[in-house]
Design an enzyme around this catalytic site. Structure first.
Site, PDB file in Angstrom:
ATOM      1  N   SER A  28       4.075  -6.526  -6.220  1.00  0.00           N
ATOM      2  CA  SER A  28       3.645  -7.641  -5.387  1.00  0.00           C
ATOM      3  C   SER A  28       2.671  -7.211  -4.287  1.00  0.00           C
ATOM      4  O   SER A  28       1.519  -7.635  -4.259  1.00  0.00           O
ATOM      5  CB  SER A  28       4.869  -8.325  -4.767  1.00  0.00           C
ATOM      6  OG  SER A  28       4.481  -9.361  -3.890  1.00  0.00           O
ATOM      7  N   GLN A  29       3.124  -6.353  -3.369  1.00  0.00           N
ATOM      8  CA  GLN A  29       2.232  -5.909  -2.298  1.00  0.00           C
ATOM      9  C   GLN A  29       1.224  -4.880  -2.791  1.00  0.00           C
ATOM     10  O   GLN A  29       0.055  -4.901  -2.391  1.00  0.00           O
ATOM     11  CB  GLN A  29       3.056  -5.322  -1.147  1.00  0.00           C
ATOM     12  CG  GLN A  29       3.841  -6.345  -0.341  1.00  0.00           C
ATOM     13  CD  GLN A  29       2.956  -7.286   0.470  1.00  0.00           C
ATOM     14  OE1 GLN A  29       1.805  -6.978   0.789  1.00  0.00           O
ATOM     15  NE2 GLN A  29       3.498  -8.447   0.800  1.00  0.00           N
ATOM     16  N   SER A  52       5.123   3.703 -16.844  1.00  0.00           N
ATOM     17  CA  SER A  52       5.207   2.477 -16.047  1.00  0.00           C
ATOM     18  C   SER A  52       4.505   1.318 -16.751  1.00  0.00           C
ATOM     19  O   SER A  52       3.411   1.474 -17.305  1.00  0.00           O
ATOM     20  CB  SER A  52       4.567   2.691 -14.676  1.00  0.00           C
ATOM     21  OG  SER A  52       4.421   1.463 -13.993  1.00  0.00           O
ATOM     22  N   SER A  54       3.115  -0.992 -15.317  1.00  0.00           N
ATOM     23  CA  SER A  54       1.986  -1.411 -14.487  1.00  0.00           C
ATOM     24  C   SER A  54       0.702  -0.640 -14.779  1.00  0.00           C
ATOM     25  O   SER A  54      -0.365  -1.008 -14.278  1.00  0.00           O
ATOM     26  CB  SER A  54       2.340  -1.247 -13.005  1.00  0.00           C
ATOM     27  OG  SER A  54       3.440  -2.050 -12.653  1.00  0.00           O
ATOM     28  N   HIS A 109       6.982  -2.005   5.040  1.00  0.00           N
ATOM     29  CA  HIS A 109       8.293  -2.343   5.601  1.00  0.00           C
ATOM     30  C   HIS A 109       8.902  -1.046   6.118  1.00  0.00           C
ATOM     31  O   HIS A 109       8.690   0.023   5.538  1.00  0.00           O
ATOM     32  CB  HIS A 109       9.187  -2.975   4.533  1.00  0.00           C
ATOM     33  CG  HIS A 109      10.556  -3.366   4.996  1.00  0.00           C
ATOM     34  ND1 HIS A 109      10.805  -3.918   6.240  1.00  0.00           N
ATOM     35  CD2 HIS A 109      11.766  -3.275   4.386  1.00  0.00           C
ATOM     36  CE1 HIS A 109      12.098  -4.168   6.366  1.00  0.00           C
ATOM     37  NE2 HIS A 109      12.701  -3.774   5.256  1.00  0.00           N
ATOM     38  N   GLY A 135       2.670 -10.752  -1.779  1.00  0.00           N
ATOM     39  CA  GLY A 135       1.422 -10.189  -2.265  1.00  0.00           C
ATOM     40  C   GLY A 135       0.452 -11.200  -2.850  1.00  0.00           C
ATOM     41  O   GLY A 135      -0.756 -11.121  -2.612  1.00  0.00           O
ATOM     42  N   GLU A 232      15.242 -32.070  -0.472  1.00  0.00           N
ATOM     43  CA  GLU A 232      14.494 -32.530   0.704  1.00  0.00           C
ATOM     44  C   GLU A 232      14.327 -31.439   1.759  1.00  0.00           C
ATOM     45  O   GLU A 232      13.598 -31.632   2.742  1.00  0.00           O
ATOM     46  CB  GLU A 232      15.166 -33.767   1.300  1.00  0.00           C
ATOM     47  CG  GLU A 232      15.051 -34.979   0.389  1.00  0.00           C
ATOM     48  CD  GLU A 232      15.479 -36.277   1.055  1.00  0.00           C
ATOM     49  OE1 GLU A 232      15.491 -36.331   2.299  1.00  0.00           O
ATOM     50  OE2 GLU A 232      15.791 -37.219   0.334  1.00  0.00           O
TER      51      GLU A 232
END
Length: 341
Positions: A28-29, A52, A54, A109, A135, A232
């Site tokens: 994400s980041q 990986s 990714s 973080h 991200g 709501e």
């Protein structure tokens, strides 16, 4: 005293000029920082473990993909964009051996540094750039010529250049277009965890489920309970997001406002506030971090059971059926990892 807000004029991308930055992880980041920095003229490489999922995604964007250890060796600034509890293993195995004097470690973080799951050498700059958004939003806002506000923090600064690097990084991802505030690793970590636990996730989830259970338990239709206690909620949160609590109250009926100011304090009462203080204390003294680390090391059995039990709550079945009647609600793919590595 209000915090100083840094903008584009306070940051100089030249602080990253002639440097190589490594983004470790492409979730994400990671992917957002990497793409935004690349388009800001920064030399970016991606570090990933062998096998990986990714790797192909990063290559498709034109990045040079290396093993994590190779990326750390090649880089001057290393952005650790892996999940909090994965950082220690990645650091010990692939980052620490190649972390030579003069390099900089960057985080989005503060968990690993603040709770000392890793302890970098003293001759390394340690800094943080934390956008206040996921991200995909960091990426989209950058592409649209805007940015997501961000936090910066400096933990170690032997080079005396860490703040310049942090501001340059924030500018490179678009943060200074919106505004950047300086904090500390301690403040960011503790407030972030408290917000997640007491308000944004834990507090809101428990409040919604309790409201639903109360109405259904009193004999009202589950569909009515879902609409009033969950559906709501977005309307109210959007109004708060756009104009604050006072702005939200301006937009709702007098009856709703009266119930808000009179009944709200009965729900979030002295006992609730006392429990919030206890939660904060457990974050501050490391009780939460130690428990979460221990849970992860022992197979996440309790964590998995609680998630599984939550997914079986009747509000989920009711909600799935009702959301099927609302084609305007985007269907989310919940199968992907939040912070892939």
């Amino acid at each position: 005293m209000p915090a100083k807000i840094y903008s584009d004029k306070d940051a100089d991308l030249n602080a990253l000029k002639n440097k190589t930055v490594a983004v470790i992880g492409f979730g994400s980041q990671g992917h957002a920082h990497a793409l935004n920095l690349k388009e800001s003229g920064v030399n970016v490489v991606i570090g990933l473990y062998k096998g990986s999922k990714s790797i192909e995604a990063a290559k498709k964007y034109g990045f040079k993909v290396m093993s994590t250890a190779e990326a750390v060796k090649a880089a001057d600034v290393i952005f650790v964009a892996t999940p909090d509890l994965a950082i220690a293993e990645v650091y010990e195995k692939d980052i620490k051996p190649s972390l030579t004097k003069g390099k900089a470690l960057l985080f989005s973080h503060g968990f690993a540094i603040h709770f000392k799951t890793i302890v970098p050498p003293k001759d390394i700059d340690v800094l943080m750039v934390a956008p206040k958004g996921p991200g995909h939003l960091v990426r989209r806002q950058y592409q649209e010529g805007r940015g997501v506000p961000a936090l910066i923090a400096i933990y170690q600064n032997p080079s005396k250049q860490a703040k310049k690097i942090a501001l340059a990084w924030a500018k490179g991802i678009g943060g200074t277009r919106a505004g950047v505030i300086e904090t500390t690793f301690k403040e960011e970590t503790e407030t972030d965890l408290f917000g997640e636990q007491a308000v944004l996730c834990g507090g809101a989830s428990a409040l919604v489920q309790a409201g639903y259970d109360t109405l259904v338990g009193a004999g009202y239709q589950p569909e009515m309970a879902y609409f009033e206690c969950l559906h709501e909620l977005k309307l109210i949160v959007d109004l708060m997001y756009e104009a604050g609590i006072a702005g939200m109250r301006f937009s709702i009926s007098d009856t709703a406002k009266y119930g808000d100011v009179v009944i709200g304090p009965r729900i979030i009462n002295k006992a609730t506030r006392a429990e919030m203080k206890k939660v904060l204390k457990e974050i501050q003294d490391g009780t939460f971090a130690r428990g979460w680390i221990r849970e992860a090391k022992t197979g996440k059995k309790k964590y998995t059971k609680l998630l599984r039990d939550g997914a079986k709550h009747p509000i989920e079945k009711t909600g799935a059926r009702l959301r099927g009647l609302m084609p305007w609600i985007a269907k989310r793919n919940l199968g992907g990892a939040q912070a892939a590595y």
